[in-house]
Design an enzyme around this catalytic site. Structure first.
Site, PDB file in Angstrom:
ATOM      1  CB  SER A 163       4.749  -0.762  11.505  1.00 43.48           C
ATOM      2  OG  SER A 163       3.410  -0.150  11.101  1.00 43.48           O
ATOM      3  NE  ARG A 184      -1.353   0.127  10.761  1.00 46.52           N
ATOM      4  CZ  ARG A 184      -2.909   0.469  10.356  1.00 46.52           C
ATOM      5  NH1 ARG A 184      -3.368   1.675  11.425  1.00 46.52           N
ATOM      6  NH2 ARG A 184      -3.469   0.124   9.700  1.00 46.52           N
ATOM      7  CG  MET A 213      -1.808  -1.118   1.116  1.00 51.83           C
ATOM      8  SD  MET A 213      -3.406  -0.975   2.069  1.00 51.83           S
ATOM      9  CE  MET A 213      -2.807  -0.684   3.551  1.00 51.83           C
ATOM     10  CG  HIS A 261       7.041  -2.013   2.121  1.00 53.65           C
ATOM     11  ND1 HIS A 261       6.856  -0.994   2.997  1.00 53.65           N
ATOM     12  CD2 HIS A 261       5.868  -2.434   2.050  1.00 53.65           C
ATOM     13  CE1 HIS A 261       5.576  -1.040   3.344  1.00 53.65           C
ATOM     14  NE2 HIS A 261       4.965  -1.789   2.877  1.00 53.65           N
TER      15      HIS A 261
HETATM   16  O1  PAF Z   1      -0.087  -5.877   3.593  1.00 52.83           O
HETATM   17  C1  PAF Z   1      -0.589  -4.857   2.817  1.00 52.83           C
HETATM   18  O2  PAF Z   1       0.012  -4.047   2.413  1.00 52.83           O
HETATM   19  C2  PAF Z   1      -2.058  -4.962   2.213  1.00 52.83           C
HETATM   20  O3  PAF Z   1      -2.884  -5.598   2.972  1.00 52.83           O
HETATM   21  C3  PAF Z   1      -2.020  -5.561   0.652  1.00 52.83           C
HETATM   22  C4  PAF Z   1      -1.613  -7.062   0.884  1.00 52.83           C
HETATM   23  C5  PAF Z   1      -1.215  -4.762  -0.139  1.00 52.83           C
HETATM   24  C6  PAF Z   1      -3.273  -5.530   0.202  1.00 52.83           C
HETATM   25  O4  PAF Z   1      -4.026  -4.213   0.247  1.00 52.83           O
END
Ligand code: PAF
Length: 278
Positions: A183, A185, A25, A32
């Site tokens: 995270s 957040r 997202m 990430h």
């Molecule tokens: O983990 C996330 O960032 C979201 O839940 C995902 C898998 C991209 C789905 O919107």
């Protein structure tokens, strides 16, 4: 690196057989990067590494939470470029949803526990958008993080039950030096909350390193650590579950998972640790 914003163009993209998808997202961080690197290891130089960046409105049960979700596309673009991503899929809401949908995807068992118990509709939103992303992008492999362990378990079940020919790869949780799981957040924590938030990992490791096998004793131990060292935190749940079914268990006599969700003010942090039977 290519950016595609429409579903039509993405569907038509001439993908290779070894296309790997990392669904996100956005608001990309070190966690990430780890998912993207796991993807890059799989594609090598030949395959196509795709990162989707889409803040999916249907998985937020709180509209304010959706509105305040950080959107940092320029920074995300830079990170993807640095990590050797081939393509970013970055659709708008109107590309992803017509507003006339009457079909959604739901998992009915694993979603009853942990986050599913307190975030009604959240996993239905996740399952629906991930199904759409799988159908639009048609990857051979997709990477999901263990930090969202319940999401990972649900996606694995979705792939099995709906016969997707997609391999799901699990990536380890990335932590700050003091153990706090990274995270998007975390940036909402104030200085004192941030200081106390490393207690989550302390409590989890206290459970995983103990020789105690009664789940209730382990939960009591970690609850007392949190209550004494993180008084600003409010526990949403603190459970030990079967790693496969996510059902709460009494005794650590199988592969288990200790999972926690805790509020610091309005910021809800989740984390987990695997516990093995002795
Ligand atoms: O983990 C996330 O960032 C979201 O839940 C995902 C898998 C991209 C789905 O919107």
């Amino acid at each position: 690196m290519r950016v595609i914003e429409t579903v039509n163009e993405m569907v038509k993209w001439p993908r290779t057989n070894d296309t790997v998808l990392v669904p996100t997202m956005g608001a990309l961080h070190e966690g990430h990067r780890e998912l993207i690197r796991a993807g890059k290891n799989l594609t090598g130089e030949e395959g196509t590494l795709i990162v989707s960046i889409y803040v999916n409105p249907t998985q937020f049960n709180d509209k304010k939470d959706f509105k305040s979700y950080p959107k940092t596309f320029d920074q995300d673009y830079k990170i993807c470029e640095e990590e050797g991503v081939d393509l970013i899929f970055h659709p708008s809401d109107s590309e992803m949803y017509s507003g006339k949908e009457t079909v959604s995807v739901n998992e009915s068992k694993l979603t009853k526990y942990l986050c599913g118990a307190s975030r009604s509709g959240h996993f239905e939103g996740v399952c629906t958008v991930v199904t759409k992303l799988f159908n639009i992008i048609k990857p051979a492999t997709a990477v999901f993080g263990k930090k969202d362990y319940q999401q990972l378990a649900i996606i694995k079940k979705l792939v099995t039950d709906l016969n997707f020919s997609i391999k799901i790869i699990e990536a380890e949780t990335v932590r700050e030096q003091d153990g706090l799981a990274i995270s998007s957040r975390n940036k909402f924590l104030n200085a004192e909350e941030r200081k106390q938030s490393n207690t989550i990992y302390k409590a989890l490791t206290a459970m995983s390193s103990s020789t105690e096998r009664q789940a209730s004793e382990l939960i009591a131990l970690s609850r007392s650590i949190i209550e004494s060292e993180a008084p600003l935190g409010t526990i949403d749940y603190l459970e030990i579950v079967d790693r496969k079914t996510l059902e709460p268990i009494q005794k650590i006599d199988r592969p288990s998972l200790a999972a926690i969700a805790i509020f610091f003010s309005k910021t809800r942090l989740i984390d987990n640790i695997e516990i093995n039977s002795l």
